[in-house]
Write an enzyme that holds these catalytic residues in place. Structure first.
Site, PDB file in Angstrom:
ATOM      1  N   CYS A 168      -6.521 -11.444   0.624  1.00 38.88           N
ATOM      2  CA  CYS A 168      -5.900 -10.122   0.634  1.00 38.88           C
ATOM      3  C   CYS A 168      -4.963  -9.876   1.814  1.00 38.88           C
ATOM      4  CB  CYS A 168      -6.993  -9.049   0.625  1.00 38.88           C
ATOM      5  SG  CYS A 168      -8.048  -9.090  -0.832  1.00 38.88           S
ATOM      6  N   HIS A 247      -7.802 -14.943  13.061  1.00 41.61           N
ATOM      7  CA  HIS A 247      -8.476 -15.822  12.102  1.00 41.61           C
ATOM      8  C   HIS A 247      -9.816 -16.267  12.690  1.00 41.61           C
ATOM      9  CE1 HIS A 247      -9.232 -18.717   9.038  1.00 41.61           C
ATOM     10  NE2 HIS A 247      -8.006 -18.755   8.576  1.00 41.61           N
ATOM     11  N   HIS A 333       2.037   6.747  10.783  1.00 42.38           N
ATOM     12  CA  HIS A 333       1.489   6.554   9.440  1.00 42.38           C
ATOM     13  C   HIS A 333       0.664   5.268   9.402  1.00 42.38           C
ATOM     14  CE1 HIS A 333       4.409   9.626   8.210  1.00 42.38           C
ATOM     15  NE2 HIS A 333       5.318   8.925   8.868  1.00 42.38           N
ATOM     16  N   HIS A 337      -5.905  -1.330   4.387  1.00 39.47           N
ATOM     17  CA  HIS A 337      -6.325  -2.252   3.337  1.00 39.47           C
ATOM     18  C   HIS A 337      -7.232  -1.526   2.344  1.00 39.47           C
ATOM     19  CE1 HIS A 337      -7.639  -5.886   1.370  1.00 39.47           C
ATOM     20  NE2 HIS A 337      -8.893  -5.638   1.687  1.00 39.47           N
ATOM     21  N   HIS A 366      -7.582   4.401  -6.057  1.00 38.55           N
ATOM     22  CA  HIS A 366      -7.908   5.159  -7.260  1.00 38.55           C
ATOM     23  C   HIS A 366      -6.966   4.814  -8.411  1.00 38.55           C
ATOM     24  CE1 HIS A 366      -9.246   8.555  -9.700  1.00 38.55           C
ATOM     25  NE2 HIS A 366      -7.981   8.900  -9.865  1.00 38.55           N
ATOM     26  N   ASN A 370      -7.839  -2.576  -6.080  1.00 39.96           N
ATOM     27  CA  ASN A 370      -7.532  -3.545  -5.025  1.00 39.96           C
ATOM     28  C   ASN A 370      -6.670  -4.643  -5.645  1.00 39.96           C
ATOM     29  OD1 ASN A 370      -7.439  -5.510  -3.059  1.00 39.96           O
ATOM     30  ND2 ASN A 370      -9.641  -5.560  -2.677  1.00 39.96           N
TER      31      ASN A 370
END
Length: 462
Positions: A168, A247, A333, A337, A366, A370
Site C-alpha cells: 500500500c 523500512h 492538509h 492511509h 467509505h 482501501n
C-alpha cells in the site's frame, strides 16, 4: 587596473557564475505534479450488501464462527455500499480466477485513467521520458510497464521501472524514484501508475487473518504525471518539498505482519497478522522522527523539546501527559492511509487531528474502500473536489504497507486546484459528502447470525 581584474573582478564573476549554476540546477531538480487521474470503475462493479452476502455464502469453507467474524469486521470497517470489486466475483469465479482476469483488470484501469490523463493534459505518450508502474500482487511477462508502452506507443528510449510486492505504500516509492531521476536529468516528464490486482488474490478459505483482505481491499488505481520541465511549472498543481521512507523489513515480526502466502489448504491470499498494529506503529513513529524536523517550524520543534525536557526533570508522579507535537504548525492538509477505520483513527489521534482533518480519509474509505497504493490520491482528490486548497498550502501524505514500510512526503500547492479537472470525486455528487451516517446495512440484514448456535446452525441457501 589589470591587477584589479585579476584579483577581484574575475574571481567575483566566477563566484556569481557558480552560484547561478547551483540555483539553476536546483530549479531543474524540482519535482512537480502536473496532473493526476484516479480510477472510477463502472457501476456494474459495485459491491452492494446483497451481492457481498451472496459472495460470502458461495464460500462453502465458512462456518458460523467465520460468519460472525466477517459481520463484525464489515460493520466496523467504515466501508460503504458503493465500493468496487474485480469482475470475476460478479461472475462467481472467485474460486478459480484466471491469469486473464488479473491482466484484464489492469488493462481496463490503464485504458481509462492513463488515457484520460494524457488527453486532458495534452501530453503525448511520446513525451513520456520515465514510466514507473507499481502493482503489488501480480507479475506478468512482458511486464505491466511493457503493456502500457505497447498500448500507448511510447518511445523506444523511455526509462521503465516495474515494481511488485511493495504493498500500500508503493506510490510514494514510485514518486521517490522519479525524484531521483529528476536530480540527474532536466526537462523530463514521468508517468507513475499505481494500482492493485484483486482477481488473483481473492481469498476463498476460512483463515480469519487472510479473509480480512476481502473485507477491506477494493478495485482502484491512479495515474500521475510528474515533471521538472521549466515550461510546465506554471501549470503544475503540487511541488514536492521532501519525502522520507522507512523500512522495517529486518525485523521478523514486521516482515511477517502483512504477507502474501498460501493457507494450509494451498489457497493464496494476504495474511494480516496480530503483529500488524504494532509493526505499523513502530514504522510510523520512526518515520515521523525523521520527517518532522523537515516539515515543522523550528519554534514548534523547540517547544516540544523544551516540554519534553521539563517533563523528564519531574518525578514520576508529577510527569503528567506526554507533550504532543502540533503538526498543524507546518501542515495544512493531511492525506492519511485508508487502511481501515482503526488505522485512520489511530493516525489521527497520534497527530492530534480534528474530525475535519480526517474526513477526507474517512470518506475515501467509505466510498472507494482501501485501494492499496492509490488510496492516498483519492484522499487528495476529495480535498480538491471540496475546494479546500489554496496556493501555498502544504499537504502531508502518509502511507503504510507490507515490508513493513511507512512512507511520507510533503507537497506544496503551487497551482489552481479549484476546478477539480478530471477528479473522479466530481462524478460522485461530492456535495452529499460527508453523509449524516457512515453505517452500512450489513448488521440490519445479517445480524441474525449473532443469535445462532454452532450446534444447530444450518448453512443458509444462496
Amino acid at each position: 587596473m589589470d591587477n584589479f581584474l585579476i584579483f577581484y573582478l574575475i574571481p567575483l564573476l566566477s563566484l556569481f557564475l557558480l552560484i547561478f549554476k547551483i540555483i539553476e540546477k536546483k530549479r531543474n531538480q524540482c519535482c512537480y505534479i502536473f496532473d493526476y487521474q484516479c480510477y472510477k470503475p463502472t457501476d456494474d462493479q459495485k459491491l452492494s450488501t446483497d451481492l457481498s452476502g451472496k459472495i460470502i455464502l458461495r464460500n462453502k469453507n465458512l462456518g458460523l464462527d467465520e460468519y460472525k467474524f466477517l459481520l463484525k469486521v464489515i460493520v466496523g470497517s467504515g466501508i460503504g455500499e458503493e465500493t468496487y470489486g474485480p469482475k470475476m466475483v460478479f461472475h462467481g469465479r472467485e474460486d478459480n480466477p484466471t491469469y486473464e482476469d488479473g491482466t484484464e483488470e489492469m488493462d481496463e484501469f490503464f485504458d481509462d485513467s492513463i488515457g484520460k490523463l494524457l488527453a486532458r493534459t495534452g501530453v503525448s505518450p511520446q513525451d513520456i521520458d520515465v514510466l514507473v508502474v507499481n502493482v503489488a500482487c501480480i507479475t506478468t511477462s512482458p511486464s505491466l510497464a511493457s503493456r502500457i508502452i505497447t498500448r500507448y506507443k511510447m518511445r523506444e528510449d523511455v526509462k521503465t521501472y516495474n515494481l511488485t510486492g511493495m504493498g500500500c505504500s508503493a506510490s510514494l516509492i514510485s514518486v521517490n524514484i522519479v525524484e531521483s531521476v529528476f536530480k540527474c536529468q532536466k526537462n523530463v516528464n514521468a508517468l507513475v501508475v499505481a494500482s492493485e490486482s484483486l482477481s488473483p488474490n481473492w481469498y476463498t478459505g476460512n483463515d480469519k487473518s487472510m479473509i480480512l483482505t476481502n473485507c477491506l481491499f477494493r478495485a482502484g488505481g491512479v495515474a500521475i504525471l510528474l515533471t521538472n520541465k521549466a515550461s510546465l511549472r506554471d501549470r503544475a498543481m503540487l511541488k514536492l518539498k521532501c519525502l522520507v521512507r522507512t523500512h522495517h523489513g529486518a525485523r521478523d515480526e514486521a516482515y511477517s505482519s502483512c504477507i502474501q502466502m498460501e493457507d494450509e489448504h494451498g489457497r493464496v491470499g494476504v495474511k494480516l497478522s496480530k503483529n500488524l498494529p504494532k509493526a505499523a506503529t513502530r514504522a510510523f513513529i520512526d518515520n515521523l522522527k525523521v520527517i518532522s524536523p523537515k516539515i515543522l517550524p523550528m519554534r514548534e520543534i523547540a517547544r516540544y523539546a523544551l516540554l519534553s525536557f521539563l517533563r523528564n526533570m519531574r518525578t514520576k508522579s508529577q510527569k503528567g501527559a506526554r507533550p504532543m507535537i502540533n503538526f498543524k504548525t507546518g501542515v495544512d492538509h493531511f492525506c492519511l492511509h485508508t487502511g481501515g477505520k482503526a488505522v485512520i483513527d489511530s493516525i489521527g489521534k497520534s497527530l492530534g487531528l480534528s474530525e475535519y482533518d480526517v474526513e477526507p480519509a474517512r470518506m475515501t474509505l467509505h466510498r472507494f474502500g482501501n485501494t492499496s497504493a492509490s488510496s492516498i490520491w483519492y484522499v487528495l482528490g476529495y480535498m480538491e473536489a471540496k475546494k479546500r486548497f489554496k496556493k501555498g498550502d502544504r499537504v502531508f501524505m502518509i502511507s503504510l504497507g507490507a515490508g513493513f514500510k511507512c512512507n511520507s512526503c510533503l507537497w506544496e500547492v503551487v497551482g489552481d486546484l479549484d476546478d477539480g479537472k478530471g477528479n473522479c470525486w466530481n462524478e460522485c455528487d461530492i456535495d452529499k459528502y460527508p453523509p449524516t451516517s457512515l453505517a452500512n446495512p450489513f448488521m440490519d440484514k445479517y445480524g441474525w447470525v449473532n443469535d445462532k448456535d454452532e450446534s444447530t446452525f444450518v448453512l443458509p441457501e444462496e
